[in-house]
Design a protein around this motif. Structure first.
Motif, short mmCIF file in Angstrom:
data_model
loop_
_atom_site.label_atom_id
_atom_site.label_comp_id
_atom_site.label_asym_id
_atom_site.label_seq_id
_atom_site.Cartn_x
_atom_site.Cartn_y
_atom_site.Cartn_z
N ILE A 39 42.07 37.45 35.35
CA ILE A 39 41.46 37.01 36.61
C ILE A 39 42.54 36.68 37.64
O ILE A 39 42.40 36.98 38.83
N ALA A 40 43.64 36.07 37.19
CA ALA A 40 44.75 35.78 38.10
C ALA A 40 45.32 37.07 38.69
O ALA A 40 45.68 37.12 39.87
N ALA A 41 45.38 38.13 37.88
CA ALA A 41 45.83 39.43 38.39
C ALA A 41 44.85 39.97 39.43
O ALA A 41 45.25 40.53 40.46
N ALA A 42 43.56 39.80 39.17
CA ALA A 42 42.55 40.25 40.13
C ALA A 42 42.69 39.51 41.46
O ALA A 42 42.46 40.08 42.53
N MET A 43 43.09 38.24 41.40
CA MET A 43 43.26 37.44 42.60
C MET A 43 44.60 37.70 43.30
O MET A 43 44.83 37.19 44.40
N GLY A 44 45.48 38.44 42.63
CA GLY A 44 46.78 38.74 43.22
C GLY A 44 47.78 37.61 43.07
O GLY A 44 48.78 37.57 43.80
N VAL A 109 34.13 27.59 42.94
CA VAL A 109 35.25 28.22 42.23
C VAL A 109 34.82 29.55 41.62
O VAL A 109 35.52 30.57 41.72
N LEU A 110 33.65 29.59 41.00
CA LEU A 110 33.18 30.82 40.35
C LEU A 110 32.93 31.92 41.37
O LEU A 110 33.18 33.10 41.09
N THR A 111 32.48 31.56 42.56
CA THR A 111 32.27 32.56 43.60
C THR A 111 33.60 33.19 44.02
O THR A 111 33.70 34.41 44.24
N GLU A 112 34.65 32.37 44.08
CA GLU A 112 35.98 32.89 44.40
C GLU A 112 36.48 33.83 43.31
O GLU A 112 37.04 34.90 43.60
N LEU A 113 36.27 33.45 42.05
CA LEU A 113 36.69 34.31 40.95
C LEU A 113 35.89 35.61 40.92
O LEU A 113 36.43 36.69 40.66
N ALA A 114 34.60 35.50 41.19
CA ALA A 114 33.74 36.68 41.18
C ALA A 114 34.16 37.68 42.25
O ALA A 114 34.18 38.89 42.03
N SER A 115 34.50 37.17 43.44
CA SER A 115 34.95 38.05 44.51
C SER A 115 36.20 38.82 44.10
O SER A 115 36.33 40.01 44.38
N ALA A 116 37.12 38.14 43.40
CA ALA A 116 38.34 38.80 42.95
C ALA A 116 38.04 39.84 41.88
O ALA A 116 38.64 40.93 41.88
N GLY A 135 33.59 50.69 31.68
CA GLY A 135 32.23 50.32 32.04
C GLY A 135 32.17 49.11 32.95
O GLY A 135 33.16 48.70 33.55
N LYS A 136 30.99 48.53 33.04
CA LYS A 136 30.74 47.38 33.92
C LYS A 136 31.46 46.16 33.39
O LYS A 136 31.29 45.77 32.23
N LEU A 137 32.25 45.53 34.24
CA LEU A 137 33.06 44.38 33.83
C LEU A 137 32.42 43.07 34.29
O LEU A 137 32.23 42.15 33.50
N TYR A 138 32.11 42.98 35.56
CA TYR A 138 31.53 41.75 36.12
C TYR A 138 30.01 41.81 36.03
O TYR A 138 29.37 42.73 36.54
N LEU A 139 29.40 40.82 35.36
CA LEU A 139 27.95 40.79 35.18
C LEU A 139 27.25 39.89 36.18
O LEU A 139 26.06 40.06 36.44
N GLY A 140 27.95 38.88 36.71
CA GLY A 140 27.33 38.00 37.68
C GLY A 140 27.53 36.53 37.33
O GLY A 140 28.18 36.18 36.35
#
Length: 251
Positions: A39-44, A109-116, A135-140
């Motif tokens: 997740i940290a990588a997704a956030m840059g 916080v979860l909304t920020e992580l989800a966006s990333a 396949g699908k990674l983020y479920l919601g």
């Protein structure tokens, strides 16, 4: 509290907690440090960045499709003046595994992580760079606590494994999660404080294992939770555009 859900599936995954030197092992399920790193990588975030944002989160995994351990080896070579040294190193992977991962925390916080996770800055991997997700990674984000979300979410296993599980009369799935303060668990060195290459630091966290009835999951599965979640990140788009332009030039 709410819970962010991820589906971690790939031909190969690897989640180590005690790997050192020439032998890189893997746990049988995703680790907190590995998922937080992804997740940290997704956030840059850089390796030197603070991980304070992730500390309050509760972490849990449901093993929807257990993987098979595979061992690989690599030859390492070192030149030291006129001397040459060669030795074998080993890497362990999970093959054909599927996991449901949950992170419980505040909605902000979860909304920020989800966006990333929907628009990752860096390429994502399941434990090692050689293991991209499939396949699908983020479920919601579910409006429920961690345990409830892991017990109610639809079964994420591959169709072939679901057929196999029914033939073998598999009746439950295992959940591995952070223990509550009043629960007795076991300690795992898997709470990341720093990913810095100068000084990586991990503390212990208390973990419990429990079973959830498969019939309960199938009965509680909410069809609204099974809707597709779109993503705006397509790493192959540029290659496809180049391919189209090359074809047009050749015509």
């Amino acid at each position: 509290m709410s819970t962010l859900l991820l589906r971690l599936a790939a031909p190969m995954q690897s989640w180590g907690t005690s790997s050192k030197f020439d032998r890189r092992t893997t746990q049988m399920e995703p680790t907190r440090s590995g998922v937080i790193g992804m997740i940290a990588a997704a956030m840059g975030l850089s390796r030197e960045a603070s991980l304070a944002l992730f500390k309050p989160l509760k972490f849990g995994v449901r093993i929807d499709q257990p993987g098979t351990i595979k061992k690989d080896f690599q030859m390492a070579h070192r030149e030291n003046g006129s001397k040459s040294t060669t030795w074998v190193t080993y890497r362990y992977y999970l093959e054909d595994a599927v996991f449901l991962v949950g992170l419980e925390g505040s909605s902000e916080v979860l909304t920020e992580l989800a966006s990333a996770m929907r628009r990752p800055i860096y390429p994502l991997a399941l434990g090692r760079r050689s293991c991209p997700p499939a396949g699908k990674l983020y479920l919601g984000i579910r409006d429920a606590g961690l345990v409830t979300a892991l017990r109610q979410e639809a079964w994420q296993a591959s169709p072939w494994y679901q057929r196999k599980a029914r033939r073998q009369h598999i009746s439950s799935l295992e959940i591995v999660r952070d223990a509550e303060p009043n629960e007795n668990g076991y300690a795992v060195r898997d709470f990341p404080e720093s990913f810095s290459q100068k000084r990586r630091l991990y503390h212990f966290r208390n973990v419990v294992r429990e079973q959830v009835s498969l019939s309960q999951i199938l009965g509680n599965a909410n069809t609204e939770n099974e809707q597709e979640v779109s993503t705006e990140h397509d790493p192959m788009a540029l290659l496809e555009d180049d391919d189209v332009s090359i074809k047009s030039q050749n015509q």
